[in-house]
Design a protein around this motif. Structure first.
Motif, mmCIF file in Angstrom:
data_model
loop_
_atom_site.group_PDB
_atom_site.id
_atom_site.type_symbol
_atom_site.label_atom_id
_atom_site.label_comp_id
_atom_site.label_asym_id
_atom_site.label_seq_id
_atom_site.Cartn_x
_atom_site.Cartn_y
_atom_site.Cartn_z
ATOM 1 N N GLY A 59 29.211 -10.473 -40.677
ATOM 2 C CA GLY A 59 28.638 -9.597 -39.719
ATOM 3 C C GLY A 59 29.686 -10.021 -38.272
ATOM 4 O O GLY A 59 30.023 -10.995 -38.007
ATOM 5 N N ARG A 104 33.225 -11.745 -39.855
ATOM 6 C CA ARG A 104 33.173 -10.485 -40.189
ATOM 7 C C ARG A 104 33.795 -10.140 -41.717
ATOM 8 O O ARG A 104 33.280 -9.438 -42.673
ATOM 9 C CB ARG A 104 33.929 -9.449 -39.352
ATOM 10 C CG ARG A 104 33.451 -9.583 -38.101
ATOM 11 C CD ARG A 104 34.359 -8.829 -36.926
ATOM 12 N NE ARG A 104 35.682 -9.822 -36.853
ATOM 13 C CZ ARG A 104 36.593 -9.762 -36.111
ATOM 14 N NH1 ARG A 104 36.658 -8.830 -35.173
ATOM 15 N NH2 ARG A 104 37.520 -10.565 -36.197
ATOM 16 N N THR A 129 27.950 -8.036 -31.738
ATOM 17 C CA THR A 129 27.011 -6.952 -31.987
ATOM 18 C C THR A 129 25.611 -7.416 -32.387
ATOM 19 O O THR A 129 25.181 -8.233 -32.704
ATOM 20 C CB THR A 129 27.366 -5.950 -33.261
ATOM 21 O OG1 THR A 129 26.938 -6.450 -34.431
ATOM 22 C CG2 THR A 129 29.005 -5.442 -33.066
ATOM 23 N N PRO A 130 24.517 -6.708 -31.807
ATOM 24 C CA PRO A 130 23.104 -6.893 -31.985
ATOM 25 C C PRO A 130 22.931 -6.990 -33.534
ATOM 26 O O PRO A 130 21.897 -7.897 -33.677
ATOM 27 C CB PRO A 130 22.450 -5.483 -31.426
ATOM 28 C CG PRO A 130 23.557 -4.866 -30.292
ATOM 29 C CD PRO A 130 24.708 -5.240 -30.951
ATOM 30 N N GLU A 131 23.693 -6.182 -34.499
ATOM 31 C CA GLU A 131 23.197 -6.094 -35.958
ATOM 32 C C GLU A 131 23.823 -7.649 -36.407
ATOM 33 O O GLU A 131 23.011 -8.118 -37.146
ATOM 34 C CB GLU A 131 24.015 -4.985 -36.523
ATOM 35 C CG GLU A 131 23.340 -3.636 -36.051
ATOM 36 C CD GLU A 131 24.088 -3.119 -34.694
ATOM 37 O OE1 GLU A 131 25.301 -3.734 -34.485
ATOM 38 O OE2 GLU A 131 23.237 -2.741 -34.259
ATOM 39 N N GLY A 132 25.045 -7.939 -35.703
ATOM 40 C CA GLY A 132 25.471 -9.238 -36.292
ATOM 41 C C GLY A 132 24.694 -10.444 -35.967
ATOM 42 O O GLY A 132 24.498 -11.363 -36.747
ATOM 43 N N ARG A 133 24.178 -10.447 -34.781
ATOM 44 C CA ARG A 133 23.488 -11.462 -34.251
ATOM 45 C C ARG A 133 21.850 -11.363 -34.821
ATOM 46 O O ARG A 133 21.449 -12.411 -35.367
ATOM 47 C CB ARG A 133 23.015 -11.269 -32.782
ATOM 48 C CG ARG A 133 24.298 -11.763 -31.927
ATOM 49 C CD ARG A 133 23.993 -11.820 -30.407
ATOM 50 N NE ARG A 133 23.259 -10.519 -29.937
ATOM 51 C CZ ARG A 133 24.749 -9.848 -29.249
ATOM 52 N NH1 ARG A 133 25.813 -9.980 -29.526
ATOM 53 N NH2 ARG A 133 23.981 -8.588 -28.763
ATOM 54 N N GLU A 134 21.463 -10.402 -35.163
ATOM 55 C CA GLU A 134 20.164 -10.330 -35.828
ATOM 56 C C GLU A 134 20.417 -10.748 -37.412
ATOM 57 O O GLU A 134 19.423 -11.396 -37.739
ATOM 58 C CB GLU A 134 19.558 -8.665 -35.897
ATOM 59 C CG GLU A 134 18.243 -8.556 -36.187
ATOM 60 C CD GLU A 134 18.131 -6.928 -36.302
ATOM 61 O OE1 GLU A 134 17.061 -6.636 -37.308
ATOM 62 O OE2 GLU A 134 18.329 -6.275 -35.679
ATOM 63 N N ALA A 135 21.220 -10.468 -38.006
ATOM 64 C CA ALA A 135 21.464 -10.862 -39.266
ATOM 65 C C ALA A 135 21.791 -12.621 -39.376
ATOM 66 O O ALA A 135 21.098 -13.141 -40.039
ATOM 67 C CB ALA A 135 22.905 -10.421 -39.969
ATOM 68 N N LYS A 152 18.390 -13.880 -38.679
ATOM 69 C CA LYS A 152 17.525 -13.755 -39.632
ATOM 70 C C LYS A 152 17.582 -15.079 -40.809
ATOM 71 O O LYS A 152 16.698 -15.735 -41.199
ATOM 72 C CB LYS A 152 17.580 -12.469 -40.217
ATOM 73 C CG LYS A 152 16.396 -12.176 -41.224
ATOM 74 C CD LYS A 152 16.502 -10.774 -41.575
ATOM 75 C CE LYS A 152 15.462 -10.276 -42.621
ATOM 76 N NZ LYS A 152 16.094 -9.429 -43.598
#
Ligand code: NAP
Length: 259
Positions: free
Chosen positions: A64, A39, A68-74, A77
Motif C-alpha cells: 500500500g 507499494r 494515503t489514508p488507505e495505505g496507512r489504515e492497512a 490494521k
C-alpha cells in the motif's frame, strides 16, 4: 551490544528497498518482529523472504501507499500497536519551483510531512501507555543543508522536523522517543535517479556524475543501507531512551559546519 529489542514489534514503512530496507534488516538482526510496507508487492515479498531467512524472525508485509489514508489504515490494521515505528516514503521529485502549483505542494506535504505525523498520532498513545516506544523518521540531509532542486523535499521535511521537535519533548518522560535520521548520499535507487535527472540537465552521464559526487564527499564514497540501518537500530534500542528530538546527519562529513 545487545540492543534490548528482541521480541519487540517494529512497523517499518516503505521498506522493500533502500534506507527503509536497511532499517528493517538491522531491526530484524536485533530480534524485532517486523511489519514492512511498500507499494510494489514483488520487491516487498522478496525483501520479507530475505529478512526471514537471514534472521529467523517473523516478517509480515502490507502492500500500500503509506502517503494515503488507505495505505496507512492497512499498515495499522496489520500492526496496530508497534513498539517501534520507522516512518519513510519516497521523496518528492526534483524540479523548478516556478512549475509547482498548489496541488504539487499539497502532495509533497502529504507524503513527507503529514503522513508521518498521522502515523505518529496513531501509535504514540499506546506506546506511552506501555512505557516503551521508539519512533524514527527518515528525513534528509536537506533539512540542514537544502538542495535547490529538491525544494518540495526541503520544505515538507523541515515542517515535519519542527513538529517533531516539539512533540518529542512531551513523550520522553514515558520512555517514548522520536528522532530523525538525515541521510546524505546513500547508494540507493533514489540516489541513482537523482543523478539521472541532473545528468540530463548537464549533458553528462549519470555514472560520471555519481563518481564526481562520491569523490567530492569527505568519505570519498556513498553511505550503505547497512550503515544507515545500524544507526536506526541504535536509536530504537532500549539504551537510547535518553535521546529524543535529535536530527542525526549521516553524510560522510559533507555538511561543513561545526554544529
Ligand atoms: P529507494 O531506494 O527508492 O526506496 C524507497 C522505498 O520506499 C522502496 O521500498 C519503495 O517501494 C518504498 N516507497 C516509496 N514510496 C512509498 C509509498 N508512498 N508508500 C509505501 N512505500 C513507498 O529510496 P531511498 O533512497 O531508500 O530513500 C528513502 C527516503 O530517504 C526518501 O524519502 C528519500 O528522498 C530520502 N533520502 C534518500 C537519500 C539517499 O541518498 N538515498 C538522501 C536523502 C534523502 P515501492 O516503490 O514499491 O513503494
Amino acid at each position: 551490544m545487545d540492543l534490548g529489542i528482541r521480541g519487540r514489534t517494529a512497523l517499518v514503512c516503505a521498506a522493500s528497498k533502500g534506507l527503509g530496507k536497511g532499517c528493517a534488516m538491522a531491526l530484524a538482526r536485533e530480534g524485532a518482529e517486523l511489519v514492512i510496507t511498500a507499494r510494489g508487492r514483488e520487491a516487498l515479498e522478496a525483501t520479507a523472504t530475505e529478512i526471514q531467512s537471514l534472521f529467523k524472525v517473523k516478517v509480515r508485509t502490507v502492500v500500500g501507499d503509506i502517503t494515503t489514508p488507505e495505505g496507512r489504515e492497512a499498515a495499522l490494521k496489520a500492526c496496530p500497536a508497534p513498539d517501534i515505528l520507522v516512518n519513510n516514503a519516497g521523496g518528492p521529485p526534483p524540479g523548478d519551483f516556478r512549475e509547482w502549483d498548489r496541488d504539487t505542494w499539497v502532495k509533497a506535504l502529504d507524503g513527507n510531512m503529514i503522513a508521518p505525523i498521522l502515523m505518529v498520532r496513531a501509535v504514540i498513545d499506546a506506546m506511552i501507555a506501555r512505557r516503551f516506544g521508539r519512533i524514527v523518521n527518515i528525513t534528509s540531509g536537506a533539512v540542514k543543508q537544502p538542495i535547490p532542486e529538491l525544494g518540495l523535499s526541503n520544505g515538507a521535511r523541515t515542517g515535519l522536523t519542527g513538529f517533531i521537535a516539539g512533540l518529542s519533548r512531551t513523550a520522553v518522560q514515558h520512555n517514548v522517543t522520536i528522532n530523525n535520521l538525515l541521510p546524505g548520499p546513500f547508494d540507493t535507487e533514489r540516489l541513482r535517479s537523482n543523478f539521472e535527472f541532473n545528468a540530463r540537465k548537464l549533458g553528462k552521464s549519470a555514472a560520471e556524475l555519481a563518481k564526481l559526487r562520491a569523490e567530492a564527499n569527505p568519505a570519498k564514497r556513498f553511505g550503505t543501507i547497512e550503515e544507515f540501518g545500524d544507526a536506526c537500530a541504535y536509536l530504537c534500542s532500549a539504551q537510547a531512551g535518553f535521546i529524543t528530538g535529535q536530527n542525526l546527519l549521516m553524510d560522510g562529513g559533507s555538511y561543513p559546519g561545526t554544529f
